[in-house]
Design a protein around this motif. Structure first.
Motif, short mmCIF file in Angstrom:
data_model
loop_
_atom_site.label_atom_id
_atom_site.label_comp_id
_atom_site.label_asym_id
_atom_site.label_seq_id
_atom_site.Cartn_x
_atom_site.Cartn_y
_atom_site.Cartn_z
N ILE A 413 1.36 -6.60 5.65
CA ILE A 413 0.95 -4.84 5.75
C ILE A 413 0.44 -4.79 4.09
O ILE A 413 -0.46 -4.38 4.04
N ASP A 414 1.24 -5.11 3.44
CA ASP A 414 1.53 -5.53 2.02
C ASP A 414 -0.11 -5.67 1.41
O ASP A 414 -0.50 -5.08 0.73
N MET A 415 -0.27 -6.69 1.96
CA MET A 415 -1.16 -7.67 2.11
C MET A 415 -2.87 -6.51 2.09
O MET A 415 -3.64 -6.67 1.43
N GLY A 416 -2.89 -6.38 3.33
CA GLY A 416 -3.65 -5.09 3.26
C GLY A 416 -3.52 -4.33 2.25
O GLY A 416 -4.64 -3.85 2.24
N SER A 601 3.62 -1.65 13.75
CA SER A 601 2.46 -2.06 14.64
C SER A 601 0.86 -0.48 14.09
O SER A 601 -0.21 -0.44 13.43
N ASN A 602 1.76 0.83 13.67
CA ASN A 602 0.87 1.68 13.94
C ASN A 602 0.19 2.39 12.21
O ASN A 602 -0.64 1.80 11.52
N GLU A 603 1.32 1.34 10.85
CA GLU A 603 1.11 1.02 9.64
C GLU A 603 -0.35 -0.31 10.20
O GLU A 603 -1.45 -0.47 8.96
N TYR A 608 -6.22 -2.10 9.97
CA TYR A 608 -7.42 -2.57 10.35
C TYR A 608 -8.89 -2.32 10.96
O TYR A 608 -9.82 -2.56 10.14
N LYS A 609 -8.28 -0.70 10.54
CA LYS A 609 -9.17 0.26 11.66
C LYS A 609 -10.26 0.29 9.77
O LYS A 609 -11.06 0.13 9.59
N THR A 610 -9.33 0.13 8.50
CA THR A 610 -9.64 0.27 7.21
C THR A 610 -10.98 -1.19 6.94
O THR A 610 -11.81 -0.55 6.48
#
Length: 737
Positions: A413-416, A601-603, A608-610
């Motif tokens: 998550i942090d990487m994204g 999961s939602n995060e 991913y969508k972005t």
């Protein structure tokens, strides 16, 4: 083990040549001397369907995971990884009937393809068709190993409980009651252990929506194969000649003959012998390598398959608090498999139900199950008592693996987020080496797997006098017309201790006295109550009145319908995370485990969508682990403890002796819990009935797809309408039998 037991074990081993052939040994033998049908042996001469060789798959998992779409925020997320290539390999639809699995009879493993996909096959066992009704199967269990010319002593599986190491012996009778020979392709005898999930929306549907076969042992001599297998060391048979051997006891034929045909007018008998293993194969938990996941789970629930074969067993179903659609079962299975076209000429057209997947040969001829029978029996593994060091090691391992999983998710998550921030600020001047970061994550994970070993155990036990506690905290508030007033914080604490309760089998399975087991159902829990008052007090502190102290035994069952559970749970990881004061307890599995992972999961899904799939790739295993935790199903049964004592007597209001000073107040009590008085909520109390005579508490266990845990929930009811809870783990263990 006694000397008598050693003598008996040697005698069995010396009598019986081989009990457990490997699966690979069985399947490789099945592939010997395969008689591939000639191209024109079928007058219809069906054209072979068009298919890709690489599209064939050999397991139920392939069909369930061929789609790369995930739930709980990942419904539209395609798997990808810089280290793992993930593709969707579903079979092409040949026609509107659905997908096909090809058992290519020109290869040496076509029968293995059938065995691995057997639960996809249409089953005539419960259909009204004269060929299936003509084949009669009966499975019997015996006290000793069956021998030719020796009358066996039968035993009833419905009153006997097995454990690891026990021998399972018996025979099966097979009859063709028609006037025509019935050919078949395969017949095998095996000992199976299955986890099944039934169709929730249709109570009459006996076909499970999920079958996880965690144990599979073939009887080499009982199944049909090309050679004769000598079962006993005293048997001397030509392995290449199928002799017509009869049992003088009843005249039954002990061999099928060279041709795979069930002839009318003959009763066939096949002996079987299995030894229940001490544990499952390590490959049953290949993905995660969790030690508890390869222990034998106990029999739980009642599968619809068993009820379909033996309807009378539904009337004697045990109350073990297994979710109604789930079951863990063991049984000896006999099954005939063949090609549909070989039977239709003599017995009429066979209508198989439409389904998404069919298993066919190269000519399009469909394989189906002609007849099968499973005679189930009860298995409850004897508990191995861990030492204190082993228990500490396991708790530490669970914590490290759990924290490592969360760290890997947060790192992703942090990487994204960093990538999104760099793009938005036009600072994306250098490429983040995702592959390198993944490698580092795997290295850290490998380190964590080793951290629970002796050094950490030594550190955990560095201070042997240190006592750790389960703790919960509740703010105390007095509400009035003018507002709310803080009275302090109530702390409930109990020393971390494993309360062990002996497993007591259901009444009909008791072959020994339970007098030495029942004392463990009555024990005392130390409970410390303390109140920390506010720092500024205008007058003497006020001690809230405790109106009642109650106890419940909570039976928690966790299951996964699709993917293996990636971690082992323990009490510390799951409970005593929050205490809201409400009557409805929110400190539960859903709140503390499932919801946090759904949030992760939602995060990830939003990131991913972005970024898109080409820029943000996630390891397949991480996604599957996250999905499994998001979709865990869990059921709780709260059993009321009617007989609760506080300091040896029934609790009375204002009976606690508080020690009070200017900043705090404290009281220590002993809560006596008698589990013999357990009562299902809503039932009428009956003091003459013991809990272990009314329902069954199976030993706690964890497996890849199902887990069972227990704890005592102590509840303190305060005069201001608040409730404070603390949860204490309980372990159900089988010590005898």
């Amino acid at each position: 083990m006694s000397s008598d037991s050693n003598t008996q074990r040697r005698s069995v081993d010396e009598t019986f040549g081989t009990i457990l052939p490997s699966y690979s040994m069985f399947t490789s033998t099945l592939g010997r001397n395969v008689n591939v049908p000639e191209l024109d042996d079928n007058p219809r001469n069906l054209e072979p369907p068009v298919y890709n060789r690489e599209d064939s798959f050999h397991s139920d998992a392939a069909s369930s995971t061929s789609s790369s779409h995930l739930s709980s925020g990942f419904n539209n997320l395609s798997l990808g990884s810089s280290r793992t290539s993930v593709t969707s390999t579903t079979l092409e639809n040949i026609d509107e009937q659905g997908s096909f699995i090809i058992a290519d009879e020109n290869t040496g493993y076509w029968k293995e393809t059938i065995l691995d996909n057997v639960h996809h096959l249409p089953n005539l066992t419960f259909q009204s068709h004269k060929i299936s009704e003509a084949v009669k199967l009966e499975i019997y269990y015996t006290k000793d190993i069956c021998e030719i010319g020796k009358k066996p002593e039968l035993i009833g599986p419905s009153i006997f409980e097995y454990k690891q190491g026990d021998l399972l012996t018996g025979y099966i009778l097979i009859r063709n009651e028609s006037d025509k020979p019935i050919p078949y392709e395969m017949f095998y005898l095996l000992f199976e252990g299955n986890y099944m999930i039934a169709n929730k929306s249709n109570a009459a549907d006996i076909v499970p929506v999920k079958v996880r076969k965690f144990l599979e042992m073939f009887d080499f001599s009982g199944s049909w194969n090309d050679g004769n297998i000598s079962r006993l060391v005293t048997e001397v048979r030509n392995p290449y000649i199928c002799e017509d051997i009869r049992d003088p006891i009843d005249g039954t034929a002990l061999c099928f003959g060279e041709k795979r045909i069930i002839y009318p007018g003959i009763t066939y008998k096949r002996f079987f012998t299995f030894r229940i293993p001490d544990s499952l194969l390590d490959s049953e938990c290949n993905e995660h390598g969790l030690s508890k996941h390869v222990e034998l789970p106990p029999t739980m629930g009642l599968s619809r398959w068993e009820v379909a074969h033996y309807p009378e067993r539904a009337k004697t179903k045990l109350k073990d608090f297994c979710p109604i659609v789930d079951s863990v079962s063991y049984g000896v299975m006999a099954r005939f498999i063949g090609r549909k076209s070989t039977w239709e000429a003599d017995f009429g057209k066979i209508i198989t139900p439409s389904r998404d997947t069919r298993l066919i040969n190269a000519k399009g001829d469909e394989y189906i199950i002609l007849k099968e029978l499973t005679n189930h029996f009860r298995v409850v593994q004897k508990t191995t008592i861990p030492t204190d060091s082993e228990r500490l090691m396991k708790l530490l391992e669970n914590k490290l693996m759990y924290n490592n999983l969360i760290s890997r998710i947060k790192e992703k998550i942090d990487m994204g987020k960093q990538m999104i921030e760099s793009i938005e600020n036009n600072e994306f001047t250098s490429t983040i080496d995702i592959g390198k970061q993944l490698t580092q994550t795997e290295i850290e994970m490998a380190k964590c797997k080793q951290l629970y070993r002796p050094d950490c155990v030594r550190d955990a036990k560095a201070d042997p006098n240190k006592i750790e506690y389960y703790e919960t905290f509740l703010p105390l508030v007095k509400k009035s017309i003018t507002g709310s007033k803080e009275l302090g914080t109530l702390k409930m604490a109990s020393p971390k201790k494993e309360y062990c309760v002996c497993y007591i089998p259901p009444t009909r399975f008791r072959s020994y006295s339970i007098d030495k087991l029942t004392p463990s159902w009555n024990f005392e829990i130390s409970l410390d109550l303390s109140i920390q008052f506010p720092s500024l007090l205008n007058k003497a502190p006020q001690i809230p009145t405790i109106k009642a102290i109650t106890a419940e035994l909570v039976v928690l069952t966790v299951s996964s319908a699709k993917l293996p559970i990636p971690i082992e749970f323990n009490h510390d990881l799951v409970f005593n995370k929050q205490n809201t004061g409400s009557f409805i307890d929110s400190d539960n599995f859903e709140t503390n485990i499932v919801k946090p992972f759904k949030k992760y999961s939602n995060e990830l899904y939003q990131i991913y969508k972005t970024l898109g799939s080409s820029n943000f790739k996630i390891e397949k295993q991480l996604i599957e682990d996250l999905k499994a935790l998001c979709e865990l199903d869990h059921k709780c049964f709260n059993l009321v403890v009617q007989d609760v004592k506080v300091n040896g007597q029934s609790y009375k209001k204002d009976s606690l002796n508080w020690t009070v000073n200017k900043t705090s107040a404290s009281a220590s009590i002993k809560v006596g819990v008698n589990l013999e008085s357990l009562l299902i909520k809503g039932n009428t109390p009956n003091k003459s009935h013991k809990a272990y005579d009314m329902f069954t508490l199976v030993p706690d266990f964890q497996s890849c797809f199902m887990s069972r845990m227990y704890h005592i929930r102590l509840t303190v009811q305060l005069s201001n309408g608040s409730y404070s809870n603390i949860k204490i783990p309980v372990r159900i263990q089988k010590l005898v039998g």
